[in-house]
Design a protein around this motif. Structure first.
Motif, PDB file in Angstrom:
ATOM      1  N   MET A 237       0.972  -1.135  -0.008  1.00  0.00           N
ATOM      2  CA  MET A 237       0.142  -0.071  -0.058  1.00  0.00           C
ATOM      3  C   MET A 237       1.042   1.268   0.083  1.00  0.00           C
ATOM      4  SD  MET A 237      -2.821   1.265   2.937  1.00  0.00           S
ATOM      5  CE  MET A 237      -2.271  -0.118   4.107  1.00  0.00           C
ATOM      6  N   ASN A 238       0.719   2.082  -0.891  1.00  0.00           N
ATOM      7  CA  ASN A 238       1.063   3.571  -0.784  1.00  0.00           C
ATOM      8  C   ASN A 238       0.705   4.332   0.369  1.00  0.00           C
ATOM      9  OD1 ASN A 238       2.608   5.985  -1.338  1.00  0.00           O
ATOM     10  ND2 ASN A 238       2.150   5.762  -3.702  1.00  0.00           N
ATOM     11  N   VAL A 239       1.575   4.435   1.482  1.00  0.00           N
ATOM     12  CA  VAL A 239       0.995   5.000   2.665  1.00  0.00           C
ATOM     13  C   VAL A 239       0.712   6.536   2.257  1.00  0.00           C
ATOM     14  CG1 VAL A 239       1.597   5.375   5.130  1.00  0.00           C
ATOM     15  CG2 VAL A 239       2.277   3.284   3.816  1.00  0.00           C
ATOM     16  N   ASP A 240       1.492   7.145   1.390  1.00  0.00           N
ATOM     17  CA  ASP A 240       1.264   8.393   1.232  1.00  0.00           C
ATOM     18  C   ASP A 240      -0.241   8.901   0.928  1.00  0.00           C
ATOM     19  OD1 ASP A 240       4.045   8.894   2.161  1.00  0.00           O
ATOM     20  OD2 ASP A 240       4.586   8.871  -0.138  1.00  0.00           O
ATOM     21  N   LYS A 241      -1.005   7.968   0.236  1.00  0.00           N
ATOM     22  CA  LYS A 241      -2.373   8.142  -0.273  1.00  0.00           C
ATOM     23  C   LYS A 241      -3.388   8.132   0.766  1.00  0.00           C
ATOM     24  CE  LYS A 241      -0.977   7.155  -5.017  1.00  0.00           C
ATOM     25  NZ  LYS A 241      -1.339   8.455  -5.668  1.00  0.00           N
ATOM     26  N   VAL A 242      -2.891   7.478   2.010  1.00  0.00           N
ATOM     27  CA  VAL A 242      -3.898   7.036   2.966  1.00  0.00           C
ATOM     28  C   VAL A 242      -4.237   8.444   3.567  1.00  0.00           C
ATOM     29  CG1 VAL A 242      -4.204   5.832   5.219  1.00  0.00           C
ATOM     30  CG2 VAL A 242      -2.967   4.751   3.342  1.00  0.00           C
ATOM     31  N   VAL A 243      -5.542   8.875   3.692  1.00  0.00           N
ATOM     32  CA  VAL A 243      -6.123   9.926   4.392  1.00  0.00           C
ATOM     33  C   VAL A 243      -6.518   9.545   5.729  1.00  0.00           C
ATOM     34  CG1 VAL A 243      -7.904  11.491   4.669  1.00  0.00           C
ATOM     35  CG2 VAL A 243      -6.970  10.925   2.235  1.00  0.00           C
ATOM     36  N   SER A 244      -7.170   8.313   6.056  1.00  0.00           N
ATOM     37  CA  SER A 244      -7.306   8.036   7.377  1.00  0.00           C
ATOM     38  C   SER A 244      -7.863   6.203   7.419  1.00  0.00           C
ATOM     39  CB  SER A 244      -8.648   8.525   7.749  1.00  0.00           C
ATOM     40  OG  SER A 244      -9.801   8.241   7.130  1.00  0.00           O
TER      41      SER A 244
ATOM     42  N   GLU B  25      -5.496  -0.548  14.709  1.00  0.00           N
ATOM     43  CA  GLU B  25      -4.446  -0.829  15.260  1.00  0.00           C
ATOM     44  C   GLU B  25      -3.057  -1.674  14.893  1.00  0.00           C
ATOM     45  OE1 GLU B  25      -7.320  -1.410  16.777  1.00  0.00           O
ATOM     46  OE2 GLU B  25      -7.567   0.530  17.566  1.00  0.00           O
ATOM     47  N   THR B  26      -3.602  -2.941  14.302  1.00  0.00           N
ATOM     48  CA  THR B  26      -2.867  -3.502  13.592  1.00  0.00           C
ATOM     49  C   THR B  26      -2.053  -3.184  12.395  1.00  0.00           C
ATOM     50  OG1 THR B  26      -4.136  -5.511  14.352  1.00  0.00           O
ATOM     51  CG2 THR B  26      -2.561  -6.107  12.605  1.00  0.00           C
ATOM     52  N   ILE B  27      -2.934  -2.420  11.576  1.00  0.00           N
ATOM     53  CA  ILE B  27      -2.623  -1.854  10.326  1.00  0.00           C
ATOM     54  C   ILE B  27      -1.437  -0.688  10.512  1.00  0.00           C
ATOM     55  CG2 ILE B  27      -3.060  -0.633   8.133  1.00  0.00           C
ATOM     56  CD1 ILE B  27      -5.849  -1.884   8.604  1.00  0.00           C
ATOM     57  N   VAL B  28      -1.659   0.083  11.592  1.00  0.00           N
ATOM     58  CA  VAL B  28      -0.784   1.069  12.008  1.00  0.00           C
ATOM     59  C   VAL B  28       0.605   0.612  12.380  1.00  0.00           C
ATOM     60  CG1 VAL B  28      -0.476   3.013  13.782  1.00  0.00           C
ATOM     61  CG2 VAL B  28      -2.396   2.876  12.374  1.00  0.00           C
ATOM     62  N   ASN B  29       0.499  -0.447  13.427  1.00  0.00           N
ATOM     63  CA  ASN B  29       1.524  -1.250  14.053  1.00  0.00           C
ATOM     64  C   ASN B  29       2.563  -1.834  13.047  1.00  0.00           C
ATOM     65  OD1 ASN B  29       0.909  -0.347  16.490  1.00  0.00           O
ATOM     66  ND2 ASN B  29      -0.106  -2.498  17.112  1.00  0.00           N
ATOM     67  N   ARG B  30       1.992  -2.316  11.937  1.00  0.00           N
ATOM     68  CA  ARG B  30       2.800  -2.796  10.704  1.00  0.00           C
ATOM     69  C   ARG B  30       3.538  -1.775   9.906  1.00  0.00           C
ATOM     70  NH1 ARG B  30      -0.679  -8.003   8.426  1.00  0.00           N
ATOM     71  NH2 ARG B  30      -0.723  -9.170  10.478  1.00  0.00           N
TER      72      ARG B  30
END
Length: 67
Positions: free
Chosen positions: A1-8, A58-63
């Motif tokens: 996933m391209n993290v720069d494109k994630v808004v929330s 929380e799992t997504i953010v931790n990874r």
């Protein structure tokens, strides 16, 4: 996933999020990445697409932070 494109990254439990997901499904902007499991996180991108995930927010953010 391209993290720069994630808004929330949010939980799908709130009524406004459920409406947003349903509208995205109706418009063909939803990507279901749950593999048939329960949706536990909704990822909103800057291109206004919605990604449904079976992982907890929380799992997504931790990874992401582990990288």
């Amino acid at each position: 996933m391209n993290v720069d494109k994630v808004v929330s990254i949010v939980s799908p439990d709130a009524a406004p999020i459920k409406r947003m997901v349903q509208q995205a499904k109706d418009e063909g902007r939803a990507i279901d990445a749950t593999c048939g499991r329960r949706t536990r996180a909704v990822i909103v991108t800057d291109s206004n697409q919605i990604i449904l995930s079976a992982l907890l927010p929380e799992t997504i953010v931790n990874r992401y932070q582990e990288r």
